[in-house]
Design an enzyme around this catalytic site. Structure first.
Site, short mmCIF file in Angstrom:
data_model
loop_
_atom_site.label_atom_id
_atom_site.label_comp_id
_atom_site.label_asym_id
_atom_site.label_seq_id
_atom_site.Cartn_x
_atom_site.Cartn_y
_atom_site.Cartn_z
N ASP A 12 16.83 -12.68 -13.36
CA ASP A 12 15.63 -12.51 -12.54
C ASP A 12 14.40 -12.60 -13.45
O ASP A 12 14.28 -11.85 -14.40
CB ASP A 12 15.69 -11.14 -11.84
CG ASP A 12 14.76 -11.05 -10.66
OD1 ASP A 12 13.92 -11.96 -10.48
OD2 ASP A 12 14.87 -10.06 -9.91
N ASP A 106 12.91 -17.83 -8.47
CA ASP A 106 12.92 -17.17 -9.78
C ASP A 106 14.13 -16.28 -10.02
O ASP A 106 14.07 -15.40 -10.88
CB ASP A 106 11.63 -16.37 -9.96
CG ASP A 106 11.59 -15.14 -9.06
OD1 ASP A 106 12.33 -15.10 -8.07
OD2 ASP A 106 10.81 -14.23 -9.36
N GLU A 107 15.22 -16.47 -9.28
CA GLU A 107 16.41 -15.67 -9.58
C GLU A 107 17.68 -16.40 -9.18
O GLU A 107 17.67 -17.26 -8.31
CB GLU A 107 16.35 -14.30 -8.88
CG GLU A 107 16.26 -14.38 -7.39
CD GLU A 107 16.20 -13.00 -6.75
OE1 GLU A 107 17.09 -12.18 -7.00
OE2 GLU A 107 15.26 -12.77 -5.99
#
Length: 399
Positions: A12, A106-107
DNA sequence: TCTGGGGTCCTAGGACCC
DNA sequence: TCTGGGGTCCTAGGACCC
């Protein structure tokens, strides 16, 4: 050789949008920064840790964020840039293992069980991934390591910022049970209120609650889901995601719309944005949805399904116009309009299905081609082309 | 405090068919 | 006649996530 006991990583990125902005402007380093809409009705999309110290949180109205943190620097989001950086980060993750499941820009979850011959432990894999992201794109990330997806995700959250946390197999409940219920995946404000009414505050409380009690408040599906997570039962594998299920565009206006001509023009503009993105992904869809949020924040949707998939601005607009008629908007101020196309199918076959209108279809294909070479803004319908008077104040209502 | 934009998934009701 | 039961599809709305 033995399997890894904790083969799942959750990677993350830390305050991703803010950190990408800092790459381009070092003046933003070390000071409170938020990325968000600056048009009066904006909210915070991402806040730096310096800003969080003042109580600034994502989804908070920018006005409130400035009140809490007068020295806050607010930056308008640059989504194209974030997508580019994200794609590099995903390339780095895939250089370690092919089993990468992206769950947002974003993860991602990674299954590293195949790396047991190359690395002594998942902890070492995670440290290498963090260094690679730091070295190659200059960004901080956090990684959670666990035996299941949900626990790995919780672990990365508790590792932040810029950290690493492994929850050893067998210690999951110890880690989980003291945490607040709102940390459970699927518990938002509404469910939290329900659970609060039952005196359930921690994840341990959920695990100890009788199923019948949970079901009576939440329904069978949600009750079972939360109970499973609270017992650390999560058999889901890490798997590559299939393509998107829908493509949408929406816009909140700086001031509410009332003029039907303006409303239609903005709707057409959204249809065109969606068409451009469908073309970029090479897909078409069987359903079109219109979303309207009125000045009192009441939100409705109207949708329709068609046998023939749609992909081009004109086809989406034809449907959208009849949906607008069904939405009964007359006399009400409109705060937001949105258009979505769903039930997506592969566009190559879908585009051939549009029969009996070869000439218009050829024109639409030409639009796609020009856009592919010169970008979406290279071709826009005449009705929404900016004129000199509205280029400044209308063409980008929320910037 | 006054609420973005991009998505996903679930539920419930009504239409329709057998 | 005034009414069963099951299945599927479509639509609208809501909750949730980042």
């Amino acid at each position: 050789m033995a399997q890894f006991a904790e083969p799942i990583l959750h990677v993350d990125m830390d305050s991703f949008f803010v950190e990408v902005e800092r790459l381009g402007d070092p003046g933003l380093i070390g000071v409170p920064v938020a990325v968000g809409g600056t048009g009066g009705r904006g909210v915070v999309a991402s806040a730096s840790y310096e800003a969080r110290a003042f109580g600034v949180r994502s989804a908070m109205p920018v006005g409130e964020a400035r009140r809490r943190c007068p020295s806050l620097t607010v930056v308008s989001p640059e989504h194209g840039r974030y997508a580019e950086v994200s794609s590099t980060v995903f390339d780095i993750m895939r250089s370690f293992t092919p089993i990468v499941e992206g769950i947002s820009i974003d993860e991602a979850f990674l299954d590293v069980s195949g790396l047991r011959l190359h690395y002594p432990s998942p902890l070492v894999v995670a440290a290498r991934i963090r260094s690679a992201i730091r070295d190659q794109v200059g960004l901080p990330s956090s990684v959670g390591i666990a035996s299941t997806k949900f626990i790995a995700k919780m672990a990365s959250k508790h590792a932040k910022p810029d950290g690493l946390l492994r929850v050893a197999s067998g210690t999951e409940l110890e880690f989980l049970h003291p945490l607040d219920v709102s940390e459970l995946w699927g518990v938002g404000s509404a469910t939290r209120r329900q659970l609060d009414g039952l005196g359930i505050r921690t994840i341990g409380d959920v695990a100890r609650a009788p199923m019948s009690l949970l079901e009576s408040r939440l329904g069978t599906g949600a009750a079972r889901h939360l109970s499973d997570l609270a017992h650390a039962r999560d058999p889901r594998r890490v798997e590559e995601r299939a393509g998107a299920r829908s493509v949408s565009a929406e816009n909140t206006f700086a001031s509410d719309l009332a003029d039907i001509d303006v409303i239609e023009r903005e709707t057409l503009r959204l249809c065109d944005q969606v068409a451009a993105r469908l073309a970029r992904s090479g897909v078409a869809g069987h359903s079109v949805m219109l979303k309207v949020r009125f000045s009192d924040f009441a939100t409705i949707s109207r949708s329709s399904r068609s046998e023939a998939p749609v992909a081009h601005t004109g086809d989406i607009w034809n449907t959208a116009r009849s949906l607008l008629d069904r939405a009964e908007i007359a006399g009400r101020g409109i705060r937001l309009l949105g258009i979505a196309v769903g039930d997506l199918v592969d566009g190559a076959s879908a585009r051939q299905l549009v029969l009996g209108n070869e000439r218009r279809n050829a024109a639409a294909e030409a639009v796609d081609e020009v856009r592919e070479r010169f970008g979406a803004a290279a071709v826009i319908p005449a009705r929404i082309a900016p004129t000199t008077w509205d280029r400044e104040d209308r063409s980008r209502p929320d910037r």
